[in-house]
Design a protein around this motif. Structure first.
Motif, short mmCIF file in Angstrom:
data_model
loop_
_atom_site.label_atom_id
_atom_site.label_comp_id
_atom_site.label_asym_id
_atom_site.label_seq_id
_atom_site.Cartn_x
_atom_site.Cartn_y
_atom_site.Cartn_z
N UNK A 106 116.94 81.07 58.98
CA UNK A 106 117.82 81.22 57.83
C UNK A 106 117.56 80.14 56.76
N UNK A 107 117.41 78.90 57.19
CA UNK A 107 117.13 77.83 56.22
C UNK A 107 115.80 78.10 55.52
N UNK A 108 114.83 78.57 56.29
CA UNK A 108 113.53 78.89 55.69
C UNK A 108 113.67 79.99 54.64
N UNK A 109 114.49 80.99 54.95
CA UNK A 109 114.71 82.05 53.95
C UNK A 109 115.35 81.50 52.68
N UNK A 110 116.25 80.55 52.84
CA UNK A 110 117.00 80.05 51.68
C UNK A 110 116.15 79.09 50.84
N UNK A 111 115.49 78.13 51.49
CA UNK A 111 114.81 77.08 50.70
C UNK A 111 113.29 77.15 50.79
N UNK A 112 112.76 78.05 51.62
CA UNK A 112 111.30 78.13 51.78
C UNK A 112 110.83 77.21 52.90
N UNK A 113 109.64 77.55 53.43
CA UNK A 113 109.16 76.85 54.61
C UNK A 113 108.85 75.36 54.39
N UNK A 114 108.26 74.95 53.25
CA UNK A 114 107.91 73.53 53.13
C UNK A 114 109.12 72.60 53.26
N UNK A 115 110.19 72.91 52.56
CA UNK A 115 111.36 72.03 52.63
C UNK A 115 112.09 72.22 53.97
N UNK A 116 112.15 73.47 54.45
CA UNK A 116 112.79 73.70 55.76
C UNK A 116 112.07 72.88 56.83
N UNK A 117 110.75 72.81 56.73
CA UNK A 117 109.97 72.03 57.72
C UNK A 117 110.35 70.56 57.65
N UNK A 118 110.51 70.03 56.44
CA UNK A 118 110.87 68.62 56.31
C UNK A 118 112.28 68.35 56.87
N UNK A 119 113.19 69.28 56.59
CA UNK A 119 114.56 69.11 57.09
C UNK A 119 114.59 69.20 58.61
N UNK A 120 113.87 70.20 59.15
CA UNK A 120 113.93 70.44 60.59
C UNK A 120 113.03 69.52 61.40
N UNK A 121 111.87 69.20 60.85
CA UNK A 121 110.90 68.40 61.63
C UNK A 121 111.02 66.91 61.38
N UNK A 122 111.50 66.54 60.20
CA UNK A 122 111.56 65.11 59.87
C UNK A 122 112.98 64.63 59.64
N UNK A 123 113.95 65.50 59.89
CA UNK A 123 115.35 65.08 59.81
C UNK A 123 115.81 64.73 58.40
N UNK A 124 115.16 65.32 57.39
CA UNK A 124 115.59 65.01 56.02
C UNK A 124 116.98 65.60 55.76
N UNK A 125 117.85 64.78 55.26
CA UNK A 125 119.22 65.22 54.92
C UNK A 125 119.31 65.28 53.40
N UNK A 126 119.70 66.45 52.88
CA UNK A 126 119.77 66.62 51.43
C UNK A 126 121.12 66.19 50.90
N UNK A 127 121.08 65.56 49.75
CA UNK A 127 122.31 65.24 49.03
C UNK A 127 122.61 66.39 48.06
N UNK A 128 123.76 66.29 47.40
CA UNK A 128 124.23 67.42 46.60
C UNK A 128 123.24 67.86 45.52
N UNK A 129 122.70 66.90 44.77
CA UNK A 129 121.81 67.28 43.66
C UNK A 129 120.54 67.95 44.18
N UNK A 130 120.05 67.46 45.32
CA UNK A 130 118.84 68.06 45.90
C UNK A 130 119.15 69.48 46.42
N UNK A 131 120.30 69.61 47.07
CA UNK A 131 120.68 70.93 47.61
C UNK A 131 120.86 71.93 46.47
N UNK A 132 121.40 71.45 45.36
CA UNK A 132 121.59 72.32 44.19
C UNK A 132 120.24 72.72 43.60
N UNK A 133 119.35 71.75 43.50
CA UNK A 133 118.04 72.01 42.88
C UNK A 133 117.25 73.06 43.66
#
Ligand code: COA
Length: 246
Positions: A142-169
């Motif tokens: 689902x995250x991959x569908x929403x934000x695409x695989x490159x960012x989903x990979x960073x969130x899921x594989x590297x534990x990146x936590x998005x802040x509001x402005x990034x999530x909006x962008x």
């Protein structure tokens, strides 16, 4: 009645608040059972659902104290996975107001919504691998569908936590508003949806959720039903007659 899921019924929607602030609304079995009960009600009597969290947090994840005790059979049971899939498949739209932390299972519950509104203190991500598990309740698809695989990979594989402005962008939330305004905006959206034809809304949601290879057959079938509906006739006639008289 669950103590940890507060459910309020309004004219245009039902609002459910995860209300376990002392544990940052961590999603335990009781909350999952309460969400199932709510889904059963919304499947019987479809209405828009607004999901919120109490105490400045959406949900800090699945309850780690319970997760620690779970074994392989529990994983296969998909306790959170099936519940969030049920939320995702609710007949009417689901709007999540994602305030503060939405981590792990909390993020996955937010991903299950159709519309997400953030607040300035939003922190959303999937730290599961740090706990020795995977995010198995929706994030990997689902995250991959929403934000695409490159960012989903960073969130899921590297534990990146998005802040509001990034999530909006990246479109993970479609607006960022202060908490009270975010709820008001969700209510405005619910009111707008309530003025539309519920059968058309539900058909649109079914088509939106259908897999790629189901299109366009599913769209044509849904449309076929609606083309013969008295409500479509009524709404289109009202539009045409209003124009003729003005
Ligand atoms: N499961 C179970 N309990 C949780 C929890 C979770 N996912 N998240 C928070 N809690 C509990 C804490 O254990 C603490 O309980 P205690 O007061 O009995 O000790 C309480 O909630 C408050 O948490 P605390 O960490 O003190 O709050 P904070 O405001 O300083 O930090 C977070 C908030 C969200 C950053 C932090 O709680 C956290 O990192 N939680 C876990 C996030 C996570 O890994 N989620 C993925 C799970 S799949």
């Amino acid at each position: 009645m669950s103590q940890t899921l507060r459910v309020e019924t309004h004219d245009t929607h039902v609002r459910a608040t995860l209300d376990r602030p002392a544990k940052r609304n961590a999603i335990d079995r009781e909350l999952i059972d309460a969400l199932h009960a709510l889904c059963a009600e919304l499947e019987r009597d479809p209405r828009t659902l607004i999901l919120t969290g109490a105490g400045g947090t959406f949900a800090a994840g699945a309850d780690i104290a319970q997760l620690r005790e779970r074994r392989a059979a529990d994983a296969r049971e998909g306790i959170n996975t099936h519940c969030f899939a049920r939320v995702r498949a609710l007949p009417m739209p689901v709007i999540a107001v994602v305030d503060g932390y939405a981590l792990g299972g909390g993020a996955e519950l937010a991903y299950a919504a159709d519309i997400r509104i953030g607040t300035p203190r939003l922190r959303i991500g999937n730290p599961e691998t740090g706990l020795g598990i995977i995010a198995a309740a929706g994030a990997t698809w689902r995250l991959r569908e929403i934000v695409g695989e490159p960012l989903a990979a960073e969130i899921l594989l590297a534990g990146r936590v998005l802040e509001a402005d990034e999530a909006l962008a990246v479109g993970l939330v479609t607006r960022v508003l202060e908490p009270a305004q975010a709820v008001e905006e969700a209510e405005r959206i619910a009111a707008r949806i309530a003025a539309l034809d519920p059968a058309a809304t539900q058909a649109t949601k079914r088509a939106l959720l259908a897999p790629r290879d189901a299109h366009p057959a599913i769209d044509l079938e849904e449309q076929a039903v609606l083309f013969d509906s008295p409500e479509k006739e009524r709404r289109m006639t009202a539009f045409l007659e209003r124009r003729r008289t003005t």
